[in-house]
Design an enzyme around this catalytic site. Structure first.
Site, PDB file in Angstrom:
ATOM      1  N   LYS A   1       0.832  -1.203   0.000  1.00  0.00           N
ATOM      2  CA  LYS A   1       0.000   0.000   0.000  1.00  0.00           C
ATOM      3  C   LYS A   1       0.868   1.256   0.000  1.00  0.00           C
ATOM      4  CE  LYS A   1      -3.853   1.892   2.814  1.00  0.00           C
ATOM      5  NZ  LYS A   1      -4.669   1.593   4.020  1.00  0.00           N
TER       6      LYS A   1
ATOM      7  N   SER B   1      -9.544  -0.633   7.449  1.00  0.00           N
ATOM      8  CA  SER B   1      -9.011  -0.461   6.104  1.00  0.00           C
ATOM      9  C   SER B   1      -8.346  -1.668   5.466  1.00  0.00           C
ATOM     10  CB  SER B   1      -8.037   0.714   6.080  1.00  0.00           C
ATOM     11  OG  SER B   1      -8.727   1.922   6.280  1.00  0.00           O
TER      12      SER B   1
ATOM     13  N   SER C   1      -9.387   1.592   3.278  1.00  0.00           N
ATOM     14  CA  SER C   1      -8.544   2.383   2.394  1.00  0.00           C
ATOM     15  C   SER C   1      -7.507   1.563   1.630  1.00  0.00           C
ATOM     16  CB  SER C   1      -7.827   3.468   3.213  1.00  0.00           C
ATOM     17  OG  SER C   1      -6.978   2.900   4.202  1.00  0.00           O
TER      18      SER C   1
END
Length: 448
Positions: free
Chosen positions: A79, A179, A155
């Site tokens: 990420k 997330s 996210s």
């Protein structure tokens, strides 16, 4: 035939049917193939030369008989709020458009490299990890891996999408409120948030240092368990499900209006009972407090991180992120201090009560209140359904993971399993994680 799992790839590498270089070249070709598709913005940055260099080194190590473990020579995605040396960390925001390459790896990335993993890409995320939809990013929204008209969840949107599309077997995400778990639930994969501090956050751009966790995403629970156990310093021993006492959450938000969600949890509970576990209905009377302290702590800490940038160049933020930050500007300090103290008290009192007074080894519920939503949805309207069932376990700091309910199809229902104790067979350094993984594996592999 579906995509290769981590265990498929590790087996092929150890038996010589596949070399790390062959594997990495295929992954890079699959990433190239995203160009011109709804998923072309899922990759935030990559360094193919570095990945191939690492693969060649793994080739030589394995050929010489120096195989490290199941991640050796295997592609992973990271990420884009986690530092990877040589690549910028932009966090999905125009605020960091001119960010220089990171000079060193985040500590968790170093640990993955020590296990032999090869970073192939940095991935899309909801801007600064401050939202659960995956809709808010300077490059545009993340599309659902199987239906691009829908949201992916966030996210950790890009990491979930790359795993769900079978491009990488494992990806790193972060989870402050939901997330890792929410995009896993919406994308039909497994997202694992270990207990607070179990995986290091050094080198991760902060949202809320009080609640930030690093987590793993993979196709299924076995792959998550394999990756978790391969990380240096992690002692993993699976706990038997038989003899565990598992609480099914009930009351308030834990009763789902959609009968299919209730049926999915019902089925999971019957499976656990058939395997020798005891399942009891329990309430979480502190739910309201847990939900109340989260936005105060997270919002205050986020505003502190962003204050100078936001006050000088607010237009560089996406509107949804700017609105969240603006709402924190005038929050009194005493509210933050009070919320931090309340969170600390709840972490102790609630977990102790569940473990000792109620004798629970784990909890089970659904991960999110919806399966997905259209891309043109209002991000603010989705925050509750996507966040509220996950937030309590981030505040409490206990391990939790989302696993697809069997038979869910391309728009599955995510089941959330929360680990509380090591149960009858759990020991080592992370017993509650072991319990959560065991329960999730039992639920996932049940007959439809």
């Amino acid at each position: 035939m579906g995509p290769m799992t981590l265990r498929d790839i590790a087996s092929a590498i150890t038996t010589g049917k596949l070399t790390p270089t062959e594997h990495i070249r295929q992954v890079l070709a699959d990433l190239d193939a995203l160009d011109g598709t709804p998923w072309q913005n899922i990759v935030a940055a990559r360094d193919d030369a570095a990945a191939l260099e690492s693969a060649a080194r793994a080739d030589a190590e394995i050929a010489a008989g120096n195989w490290i473990g199941p991640l050796h020579g295997v592609a992973v995605a990271v990420k884009d709020n986690i530092d990877v040396a040589g690549l910028p960390t932009r966090c999905g925001s125009a605020v960091l458009d001119d960010a220089p390459p990171a000079t060193s790896d985040a500590r968790i990335v170093r640990k993955l490299r020590e296990a032999g993993a090869i970073v192939v890409a940095k991935t899309h995320l909801h801007e600064f990890a401050y939202g659960p939809t995956g809709l808010v990013n300077a490059s545009g929204p993340a599309a659902h891996p199987h239906n691009p008209g829908l949201i992916s969840g966030g996210s950790s949107s890009g990491s979930a999408v790359l795993v769900a599309r079978g491009i990488v077997p494992v990806a790193l995400g972060t989870d402050t409120g939901c997330s890792v778990r929410t995009p896993a639930a919406l994308c039909g994969i497994v997202g694992f948030k270990p207990g607070h501090g179990a995986l290091p956050i050094e080198g991760v751009f902060p949202l809320s240092t009080t609640f930030d966790h690093v987590g793993l995403l993979a196709t299924d629970t076995l792959d998550v368990a394999l990756a978790w156990g391969a990380i240096p310093g992690i002692a993993h021993l699976r706990t038997p499900v038989s003899g565990l006492r598992i609480g099914r959450l009930r009351g308030g938000i834990w009763d789902f209006a959609d009968p299919q969600f209730e049926a999915a949890v019902d089925t999971a509970c019957r499976t656990l009972v058939d395997l020798g576990a005891e399942v009891v209905e329990v309430t979480l009377p502190e739910t309201g407090e847990l939900l109340d302290v989260y936005p105060v702590v997270t919002g205050s800490e986020a505003y502190d991180t962003h204050r100078e940038w936001f006050e000088s160049t607010p237009e560089r933020y996406q509107p949804a992120t700017a609105a969240l930050l603006a709402a924190q500007r005038d929050r009194p300090a005493y509210e933050y201090v009070r919320a931090v103290r309340t969170a600390s008290r709840l972490r102790h009192e609630v977990v102790e009560r569940l473990r000792k007074s109620e004798g629970l080894d784990a909890l089970i519920t659904a991960t999110a209140g919806i399966r997905s939503a259209p891309q043109d949805s209002d991000p603010a309207a989705l925050r509750g359904p996507l966040l509220q069932h996950c937030i309590p376990f981030s505040v409490l700091g206990v391990p939790a993971l989302s696993v697809p309910a069997p038979g869910g199809g391309t728009l599955p229902i995510g089941l959330q399993v929360v680990g509380l104790t090591g149960g009858t067979g759990g020991h080592g350094s992370h017993p509650a994680e072991s319990t959560a993984l065991a329960v999730a594996l039992a639920v996932e592999t049940a007959d439809d």
